[in-house]
Design a protein around this motif. Sequence first.
Motif, PDB file in Angstrom:
ATOM      1  N   SER A 109       0.827  -1.193   0.000  1.00 31.23           N
ATOM      2  CA  SER A 109       0.000   0.000   0.000  1.00 31.23           C
ATOM      3  C   SER A 109       0.866   1.249   0.000  1.00 31.23           C
ATOM      4  CB  SER A 109      -0.907   0.014   1.232  1.00 31.23           C
ATOM      5  OG  SER A 109      -1.660   1.199   1.284  1.00 31.23           O
ATOM      6  N   ASN A 110       0.572   2.114  -0.936  1.00 31.82           N
ATOM      7  CA  ASN A 110       1.244   3.405  -1.007  1.00 31.82           C
ATOM      8  C   ASN A 110       0.154   4.471  -0.956  1.00 31.82           C
ATOM      9  OD1 ASN A 110       2.565   5.799  -1.743  1.00 31.82           O
ATOM     10  ND2 ASN A 110       4.067   4.681  -2.975  1.00 31.82           N
ATOM     11  N   LYS A 111       0.023   5.130   0.192  1.00 29.62           N
ATOM     12  CA  LYS A 111      -1.078   6.080   0.395  1.00 29.62           C
ATOM     13  C   LYS A 111      -1.013   7.267  -0.560  1.00 29.62           C
ATOM     14  CE  LYS A 111      -1.763   4.922   5.266  1.00 29.62           C
ATOM     15  NZ  LYS A 111      -1.765   5.428   6.658  1.00 29.62           N
ATOM     16  N   SER A 112       0.179   7.593  -1.026  1.00 23.75           N
ATOM     17  CA  SER A 112       0.304   8.730  -1.923  1.00 23.75           C
ATOM     18  C   SER A 112      -0.075   8.374  -3.358  1.00 23.75           C
ATOM     19  CB  SER A 112       1.735   9.279  -1.892  1.00 23.75           C
ATOM     20  OG  SER A 112       2.649   8.284  -2.351  1.00 23.75           O
ATOM     21  N   GLN A 113      -0.092   7.065  -3.656  1.00 26.57           N
ATOM     22  CA  GLN A 113      -0.445   6.617  -5.002  1.00 26.57           C
ATOM     23  C   GLN A 113      -1.459   5.478  -4.893  1.00 26.57           C
ATOM     24  OE1 GLN A 113       2.943   5.927  -7.646  1.00 26.57           O
ATOM     25  NE2 GLN A 113       4.258   7.013  -6.207  1.00 26.57           N
ATOM     26  N   SER A 114      -2.710   5.806  -5.124  1.00 27.53           N
ATOM     27  CA  SER A 114      -3.760   4.807  -4.966  1.00 27.53           C
ATOM     28  C   SER A 114      -3.584   3.632  -5.909  1.00 27.53           C
ATOM     29  CB  SER A 114      -5.136   5.443  -5.187  1.00 27.53           C
ATOM     30  OG  SER A 114      -5.213   6.000  -6.488  1.00 27.53           O
ATOM     31  N   ASP A 115      -2.933   3.846  -7.058  1.00 28.98           N
ATOM     32  CA  ASP A 115      -2.756   2.770  -8.024  1.00 28.98           C
ATOM     33  C   ASP A 115      -1.699   1.768  -7.568  1.00 28.98           C
ATOM     34  OD1 ASP A 115      -0.807   4.770  -8.368  1.00 28.98           O
ATOM     35  OD2 ASP A 115      -0.307   3.987 -10.353  1.00 28.98           O
ATOM     36  N   LYS A 116      -1.011   2.071  -6.470  1.00 24.06           N
ATOM     37  CA  LYS A 116       0.024   1.172  -5.962  1.00 24.06           C
ATOM     38  C   LYS A 116      -0.516   0.260  -4.861  1.00 24.06           C
ATOM     39  CE  LYS A 116       3.344   2.644  -8.582  1.00 24.06           C
ATOM     40  NZ  LYS A 116       3.894   1.776  -9.647  1.00 24.06           N
ATOM     41  N   TYR A 117      -1.816   0.316  -4.639  1.00 21.57           N
ATOM     42  CA  TYR A 117      -2.401  -0.550  -3.621  1.00 21.57           C
ATOM     43  C   TYR A 117      -2.615  -1.941  -4.204  1.00 21.57           C
ATOM     44  CZ  TYR A 117      -5.388  -2.383   0.022  1.00 21.57           C
ATOM     45  OH  TYR A 117      -5.907  -3.165   1.026  1.00 21.57           O
ATOM     46  N   ILE A 118      -2.012  -2.922  -3.567  1.00 18.78           N
ATOM     47  CA  ILE A 118      -2.110  -4.306  -4.042  1.00 18.78           C
ATOM     48  C   ILE A 118      -2.557  -5.205  -2.896  1.00 18.78           C
ATOM     49  CG2 ILE A 118      -0.821  -6.306  -4.909  1.00 18.78           C
ATOM     50  CD1 ILE A 118      -1.207  -4.188  -7.002  1.00 18.78           C
ATOM     51  N   ASP A 119      -3.562  -6.006  -3.126  1.00 17.92           N
ATOM     52  CA  ASP A 119      -4.000  -7.014  -2.158  1.00 17.92           C
ATOM     53  C   ASP A 119      -4.603  -8.150  -2.974  1.00 17.92           C
ATOM     54  OD1 ASP A 119      -4.728  -8.468   0.010  1.00 17.92           O
ATOM     55  OD2 ASP A 119      -5.818  -6.864   1.018  1.00 17.92           O
ATOM     56  N   ALA A 120      -3.777  -9.120  -3.312  1.00 12.52           N
ATOM     57  CA  ALA A 120      -4.217 -10.168  -4.236  1.00 12.52           C
ATOM     58  C   ALA A 120      -3.637 -11.524  -3.865  1.00 12.52           C
ATOM     59  CB  ALA A 120      -3.819  -9.802  -5.656  1.00 12.52           C
ATOM     60  N   THR A 121      -4.304 -12.554  -4.367  1.00 12.12           N
ATOM     61  CA  THR A 121      -3.869 -13.938  -4.157  1.00 12.12           C
ATOM     62  C   THR A 121      -3.574 -14.573  -5.507  1.00 12.12           C
ATOM     63  OG1 THR A 121      -5.150 -14.222  -2.129  1.00 12.12           O
ATOM     64  CG2 THR A 121      -4.551 -16.224  -3.326  1.00 12.12           C
ATOM     65  N   ILE A 122      -2.465 -15.287  -5.576  1.00 14.06           N
ATOM     66  CA  ILE A 122      -2.102 -15.988  -6.804  1.00 14.06           C
ATOM     67  C   ILE A 122      -1.974 -17.477  -6.493  1.00 14.06           C
ATOM     68  CG2 ILE A 122      -0.350 -16.299  -8.588  1.00 14.06           C
ATOM     69  CD1 ILE A 122       0.271 -13.311  -8.297  1.00 14.06           C
ATOM     70  N   ILE A 123      -2.659 -18.270  -7.278  1.00 13.34           N
ATOM     71  CA  ILE A 123      -2.665 -19.726  -7.094  1.00 13.34           C
ATOM     72  C   ILE A 123      -1.926 -20.396  -8.243  1.00 13.34           C
ATOM     73  CG2 ILE A 123      -4.115 -21.791  -6.929  1.00 13.34           C
ATOM     74  CD1 ILE A 123      -6.356 -20.011  -5.887  1.00 13.34           C
ATOM     75  N   GLU A 124      -1.067 -21.337  -7.909  1.00 16.26           N
ATOM     76  CA  GLU A 124      -0.410 -22.169  -8.914  1.00 16.26           C
ATOM     77  C   GLU A 124      -0.944 -23.588  -8.742  1.00 16.26           C
ATOM     78  OE1 GLU A 124       3.827 -21.934  -8.613  1.00 16.26           O
ATOM     79  OE2 GLU A 124       3.764 -19.805  -8.070  1.00 16.26           O
ATOM     80  N   LEU A 125      -1.459 -24.148  -9.821  1.00 20.98           N
ATOM     81  CA  LEU A 125      -1.975 -25.512  -9.733  1.00 20.98           C
ATOM     82  C   LEU A 125      -1.647 -26.293 -10.991  1.00 20.98           C
ATOM     83  CD1 LEU A 125      -4.724 -25.805 -11.664  1.00 20.98           C
ATOM     84  CD2 LEU A 125      -5.729 -24.453  -9.836  1.00 20.98           C
ATOM     85  N   THR A 126      -1.734 -27.599 -10.886  1.00 20.14           N
ATOM     86  CA  THR A 126      -1.570 -28.461 -12.048  1.00 20.14           C
ATOM     87  C   THR A 126      -2.858 -29.248 -12.239  1.00 20.14           C
ATOM     88  OG1 THR A 126      -0.640 -30.268 -10.721  1.00 20.14           O
ATOM     89  CG2 THR A 126       0.920 -28.726 -11.739  1.00 20.14           C
ATOM     90  N   ALA A 127      -3.132 -29.579 -13.489  1.00 19.42           N
ATOM     91  CA  ALA A 127      -4.304 -30.392 -13.815  1.00 19.42           C
ATOM     92  C   ALA A 127      -4.019 -31.104 -15.127  1.00 19.42           C
ATOM     93  CB  ALA A 127      -5.547 -29.537 -13.913  1.00 19.42           C
ATOM     94  N   GLN A 128      -4.646 -32.215 -15.298  1.00 15.96           N
ATOM     95  CA  GLN A 128      -4.424 -33.013 -16.500  1.00 15.96           C
ATOM     96  C   GLN A 128      -5.072 -32.336 -17.700  1.00 15.96           C
ATOM     97  OE1 GLN A 128      -6.304 -37.035 -16.917  1.00 15.96           O
ATOM     98  NE2 GLN A 128      -4.198 -37.765 -16.698  1.00 15.96           N
ATOM     99  N   ASN A 129      -4.312 -32.256 -18.801  1.00 16.74           N
ATOM    100  CA  ASN A 129      -4.865 -31.667 -20.019  1.00 16.74           C
ATOM    101  C   ASN A 129      -5.482 -32.743 -20.907  1.00 16.74           C
ATOM    102  OD1 ASN A 129      -2.692 -32.963 -21.354  1.00 16.74           O
ATOM    103  ND2 ASN A 129      -1.384 -31.151 -21.081  1.00 16.74           N
ATOM    104  N   GLY A 130      -5.931 -32.350 -22.081  1.00 18.11           N
ATOM    105  CA  GLY A 130      -6.603 -33.278 -22.985  1.00 18.11           C
ATOM    106  C   GLY A 130      -5.701 -34.353 -23.548  1.00 18.11           C
ATOM    107  N   TYR A 131      -4.380 -34.159 -23.408  1.00 12.98           N
ATOM    108  CA  TYR A 131      -3.428 -35.135 -23.953  1.00 12.98           C
ATOM    109  C   TYR A 131      -2.916 -36.100 -22.886  1.00 12.98           C
ATOM    110  CZ  TYR A 131      -3.449 -31.698 -27.710  1.00 12.98           C
ATOM    111  OH  TYR A 131      -3.849 -30.835 -28.708  1.00 12.98           O
TER     112      TYR A 131
END
Length: 204
Positions: A109-131
């Motif tokens: 969070s950067n109070k002077s720059q609202s566009d710099k506010y970040i609060d996110a979750t990133i998930i990495e997963l594996t799954a079987q594809n069509g092959y």
Amino acid sequence: MDENNLYQEPLQPIKKKKSPLLFIISVVIVAFLVVFFVVPPVLSNLLASKGDYKKAISIVKLNPIYKSKANDLQAEYYAYDCMKQAKQYYTFKNPDSISIRNVNSYHASNKSQSDKYIDATIIELTAQNGYGGNTFTYLIYDNVSKSYWGETNDLDKTEPTSDDEGEINECLVAQFINSITEYPKRDVHINIDRLNKAVKSIWL
């Protein structure tokens, strides 16, 4: 002197009866300690594994010493909700093969720059594809609006090669993820095994 007194048995001490009140107090104290310290983590773990993270979080919040556990469960809930919302937009060839490998929560969070506010979750997963092979998929979730933003299979592909809307969206997601990962990670511990168990109930 009376000789009979020489052979009298010594007097036996009078035994005091134990007060039932002390026993009751002990039981109450033990019961309180169990309920206050043992039950919350056990019950919250059971609820979370079934996907009921909101109740799990509310239970551990009753005891201040479990504040960090509540934060962990909150971060885990974001990942769970991300997967729940993703089902509406994304289809896996074999849902049973879904395996979350890693979850990271980013916050800056950067109070002077609202566009710099970040609060996110990133998930990495594996799954079987069509092959029949396994494919990595990356999903992103906004913790503030509690909304799923999208997914991509390739973080290096940030520029679309066609006007295909799906490809454009995946490239945008890759750009978002690459920029967000430059920010600090939240200091939380997510139980991946428990999360995978909860997620299975969403897709199956």
